[in-house]
Design an enzyme around this catalytic site. Structure first.
Site, PDB file in Angstrom:
ATOM      1  CG  HIS A  12      -1.979   1.023   1.251  1.00  0.00           C
ATOM      2  ND1 HIS A  12      -3.320   0.724   1.149  1.00  0.00           N
ATOM      3  CD2 HIS A  12      -1.918   2.372   1.370  1.00  0.00           C
ATOM      4  CE1 HIS A  12      -4.035   1.828   1.210  1.00  0.00           C
ATOM      5  NE2 HIS A  12      -3.195   2.855   1.337  1.00  0.00           N
ATOM      6  CG  HIS A  14      -1.303   6.482  -2.234  1.00  0.00           C
ATOM      7  ND1 HIS A  14      -2.445   6.420  -3.000  1.00  0.00           N
ATOM      8  CD2 HIS A  14      -1.637   5.992  -1.019  1.00  0.00           C
ATOM      9  CE1 HIS A  14      -3.436   5.924  -2.273  1.00  0.00           C
ATOM     10  NE2 HIS A  14      -2.975   5.659  -1.067  1.00  0.00           N
ATOM     11  CD  GLU A 195      -7.284   6.614   5.721  1.00  0.00           C
ATOM     12  OE1 GLU A 195      -6.204   7.160   6.021  1.00  0.00           O
ATOM     13  OE2 GLU A 195      -7.673   6.493   4.541  1.00  0.00           O
ATOM     14  CG  ASP A 273      -1.434   5.832   3.199  1.00  0.00           C
ATOM     15  OD1 ASP A 273      -1.743   5.621   2.010  1.00  0.00           O
ATOM     16  OD2 ASP A 273      -2.189   6.387   4.016  1.00  0.00           O
ATOM     17  CG  ASP A 274       0.194   8.984   0.981  1.00  0.00           C
ATOM     18  OD1 ASP A 274       0.234   8.914  -0.252  1.00  0.00           O
ATOM     19  OD2 ASP A 274      -0.815   8.702   1.657  1.00  0.00           O
TER      20      ASP A 274
END
Length: 330
Positions: A12, A14, A195, A273-274
């Site tokens: 996961h 981005h 989320e 994630d980021d």
């Protein structure tokens, strides 16, 4: 002791969200773009809440305007991931940002990203696969265009389709047509849920989109029946603890539900994630989880084996990754 050198599998991530701030500042300077509001006084990304985060994310992404920009971005992101022990990563890619959902333009961007991924595999030993994501708050019609881009480029490298963006906009069922398109093209399916949308959003994604993985899914902890369903169905959760804590979903690492999920037998994985937005890395995630829950090498081996088995890759790639994990345990 840091777990930096432990081989890690990330499902996961981005791509734009993993862009180092210095990389984005450099692009903006070369293109004479004013994105000063994107950064804080220390040069990191600045945002106050999730909605503001999305705005800052899209402002930073506006500097990425050509396939060459994405080639350079992909190399930078994969080099950083590999430095943190990641041997395999699945990255979310958005035709919305890569050619405005035009199939021809998307092909050019995808070629650049894949070329950089091949170079990173040769130079850093990290394997990448792509998952096209439609952006929830851009709406169902644009999601169909994104799904067409995905269907036209599905194959051994572009292997998945997902849904990201603001969970508080619309319902998963609004995107069922796009997911049906992707499914018919042979793409495997995931969706962000649980989320900001609460536990019901996880149930809706499972039932209305028929996904095999859930991005985040942490709000499922509020619904014991849903937790049981996730365990019984073997649904894999792409959990990003550092992201959840940075955005205020949970107050601390010890209060994050990933520990309870693991103890209950849910199939959980760990991702960033980021990462630069949330001041994290795969090394930091592992170190903090070890501190919070007393997890040892055996637990992380289980997490990574779960991730490999859930990866949207071909069987030969999966077998090679499992061998790398086994070798590290020897």
């Amino acid at each position: 002791m840091s777990l930096k050198n432990v081989p890690k599998v990330e499902l996961h991530l981005h791509l734009e969200g993993a862009a180092p701030p210095a990389f984005i500042r450099g692009l903006a300077k070369r293109k004479n773009m004013d994105i000063s509001g994107v950064f804080d006084a220390d040069g990191g990304y600045a945002f106050t809440d999730f909605r503001h985060f999305l705005q800052v994310y899209e402002a930073a992404t506006a500097t990425l305007q050509t396939p060459e920009d994405y080639h350079r971005l992909t190399l930078a992101v994969l080099e950083e991931s590999a430095a943190n022990g990641v041997i395999y990563t699945e990255s979310f890619l958005s035709p919305d940002f890569c050619g405005g959902r035009d199939v021809g333009a998307w092909r050019e961007y995808l070629h650049a990203i894949r070329d950089a991924a091949d170079q990173a595999e040769r130079e850093f030993g990290i394997v990448m696969r792509g998952i096209v994501t439609c952006i929830r708050h851009f709406g169902p019609e644009k999601a169909r265009q994104t799904a067409l881009c995905a269907a036209e480029t599905a194959g051994d490298w572009l292997t998945g389709f997902g849904l990201a963006g603001d969970e508080r906009v619309g319902k998963p069922k609004d995107f069922a047509y796009a997911f049906d398109m992707a499914r018919e093209a042979g793409l495997r399916l995931t969706a962000h849920a649980g989320e900001w949308g609460g536990a019901q959003s996880v149930r809706d994604a499972l039932h209305d989109l028929r996904v095999e993985r859930i991005g985040h899914g942490v709000r499922a902890a509020e619904d014991p029946a849903l937790v049981e369903e996730l365990a019984e169905t073997g649904t894999v959760l792409e959990v990003c603890p550092g992201s959840n804590i940075a955005l205020g979903l949970f107050r601390s690492w010890r209060s994050h539900p990933i520990g309870g999920f693991f103890d209950k037998g849910l199939k959980v994985t760990v991702s960033t994630d980021d990462p630069p937005f949330f001041h994290t890395s795969m090394t930091r995630e592992y170190d903090r989880l070890a501190d919070a829950f007393g997890w040892d090498d055996a637990v992380f081996t289980t997490l990574n084996t779960t991730a490999v088995n859930a990866a949207f890759c071909d069987d030969d790639t999966r077998a090679a990754l499992l061998r790398r994990l086994e070798k590290s345990d020897a």
